[in-house]
Design an enzyme around this catalytic site. Structure first.
Site, PDB file in Angstrom:
ATOM      1  N   ASP A  58      -2.708   3.749  -3.938  1.00  0.00           N
ATOM      2  CA  ASP A  58      -3.261   2.707  -3.063  1.00  0.00           C
ATOM      3  C   ASP A  58      -2.482   1.399  -3.125  1.00  0.00           C
ATOM      4  O   ASP A  58      -1.652   1.142  -2.252  1.00  0.00           O
ATOM      5  CB  ASP A  58      -4.739   2.463  -3.362  1.00  0.00           C
ATOM      6  N   ARG A  82      18.479  15.568  11.369  1.00  0.00           N
ATOM      7  CA  ARG A  82      18.509  16.976  10.978  1.00  0.00           C
ATOM      8  C   ARG A  82      19.681  17.297  10.040  1.00  0.00           C
ATOM      9  O   ARG A  82      19.749  18.394   9.497  1.00  0.00           O
ATOM     10  CB  ARG A  82      18.606  17.864  12.227  1.00  0.00           C
ATOM     11  N   LYS A  85      -0.990  10.623   2.345  1.00  0.00           N
ATOM     12  CA  LYS A  85      -0.220  10.222   1.153  1.00  0.00           C
ATOM     13  C   LYS A  85      -0.891  10.709  -0.130  1.00  0.00           C
ATOM     14  O   LYS A  85      -0.247  11.309  -0.995  1.00  0.00           O
ATOM     15  CB  LYS A  85      -0.076   8.695   1.125  1.00  0.00           C
ATOM     16  N   HIS A 124       0.838  -1.190   0.000  1.00  0.00           N
ATOM     17  CA  HIS A 124       0.000   0.000   0.000  1.00  0.00           C
ATOM     18  C   HIS A 124       0.878   1.246   0.000  1.00  0.00           C
ATOM     19  O   HIS A 124       1.881   1.322   0.706  1.00  0.00           O
ATOM     20  CB  HIS A 124      -0.915   0.002   1.223  1.00  0.00           C
TER      21      HIS A 124
END
Length: 329
Positions: A186, A253, A168, A147
């Site tokens: 999907d 980061r 998404k 998915h």
């Protein structure tokens, strides 16, 4: 559940076009069309037709070109059928004649008796072989379904992953709005081609270019944005893991440590993007795509930044800042 076998009939019914078209038709042995093709390879049966069957590729598709047909005509003139009878007793998947060549009468009769399909194509032997091997490499490639949403951003295939409702589809829709392309939404079918290339496409090609947007429903991307906003398949080159923002989690980061996700034995670069109100995910993903392109070209922004910092620390200016300027006293 057992995987569906690939048969000669499946090969005949492949909907291919352009440089992938095989131009196949059945000219005999139709009762054998349900025969399974189990090996993604082809064989030129010249030696077998002459009676040499050691190391013969029984499970391979047999391709007959001008040389093989010339030998069949020679056997026809000599009225020799022994080698042909032995040939069809091996239960080969099918025989394919290139250049629109025709089998001899004896060959056709034996094929019908042994329920061996005879196919014909107008392509040359070399061109047909190249196309068939390319199709076999995709058909028999290891695959899995998952998915997510697959999009192409600046030429980079990006798989958007994350739990249901994380955003998404909405992120992919904004990327399409910004000029990028949707591959599938999907359910994505991933195939590993040539051992290290992951090709992704919609598991259902009929609905792969549709998107479900909560509150809006199902939309057709090609109808709304045109055919330039979609593509059928794309290599998966980057995985973007979308997840809800967790204040207790330490997110990367600097980007100096590359993370990977394994798909079908291939390590794909992965980045984690925390989602919270106010973050512009499409712009972040665009930057990630361009950064991935730079990495593929040999430039790593994070490593370059790290090296510049080290050079600055070792420089005289940095030492003055750290130790203090004696002239001030």
């Amino acid at each position: 559940m057992a995987e569906k076998k690939f048969t000669v009939l499946d090969l005949l019914n492949l909907e291919l076009s352009g440089h992938d078209a095989l131009d196949l038709r059945c000219i005999g042995g139709r009762r054998g069309l349900p025969r399974a093709i189990t090996v993604p390879e082809i064989n030129r049966p010249g030696l077998a037709l002459s009676g040499f069957y050691e190391a013969f590729g029984i499970s391979r598709v047999q391709v007959f070109g001008r040389g093989e047909v010339a030998y069949l005509n020679k056997l026809h003139k000599e009225k020799s059928t022994e080698t042909l009878e032995a040939f069809f007793q091996t239960q080969i998947p099918c025989c394919i004649f290139t250049y629109n060549l025709e089998p001899t009468e004896e060959f056709h009769v034996l094929a019908e008796e042994n329920c061996c399909p005879i196919l014909q194509t107008s392509l040359t032997s070399s061109e047909f072989s190249n196309r068939l091997i390319r199709i076999f490499s995709n058909t028999f490639a290891p695959h899995q379904t998952l998915h997510g949403v697959l999009v192409e951003v600046y030429g980079i295939g990006i798989l958007l992953n994350g739990h249901s409702g994380v955003g998404k589809s909405e992120t992919a829709l904004e990327l399409v709005e910004r000029g990028h392309r949707l591959v599938a939404d999907d359910i994505i079918d991933i195939r590993c081609v040539n051992g290290n290339v992951l090709l992704g496409r919609g598991a259902n090609t009929i609905i792969s270019h549709h998107m479900e947007i909560r509150g809006l429903g199902i939309i057709n991307i090609s109808s709304l944005y045109g055919v330039g906003a979609i593509r059928d398949q794309k290599e998966v080159q980057l995985i973007v893991q979308l997840e809800d923002w967790n204040s207790s989690k330490a997110y990367d980061r600097l980007g100096t440590e590359q993370k990977y996700m394994e798909l079908l034995g291939v390590n794909v670069p992965m980045i984690e993007i925390p989602v919270r109100p106010g973050r512009n995910l499409p712009i972040i993903i665009e930057a990630a795509a361009m950064n991935e392109r730079l990495k593929n070209m040999g430039y790593n922004s994070a490593k370059d930044f790290n090296q510049n910092v080290l050079k600055w620390i070792e420089s005289e200016d940095a030492q003055i800042v750290y130790n203090g300027n004696d002239d001030s006293y």
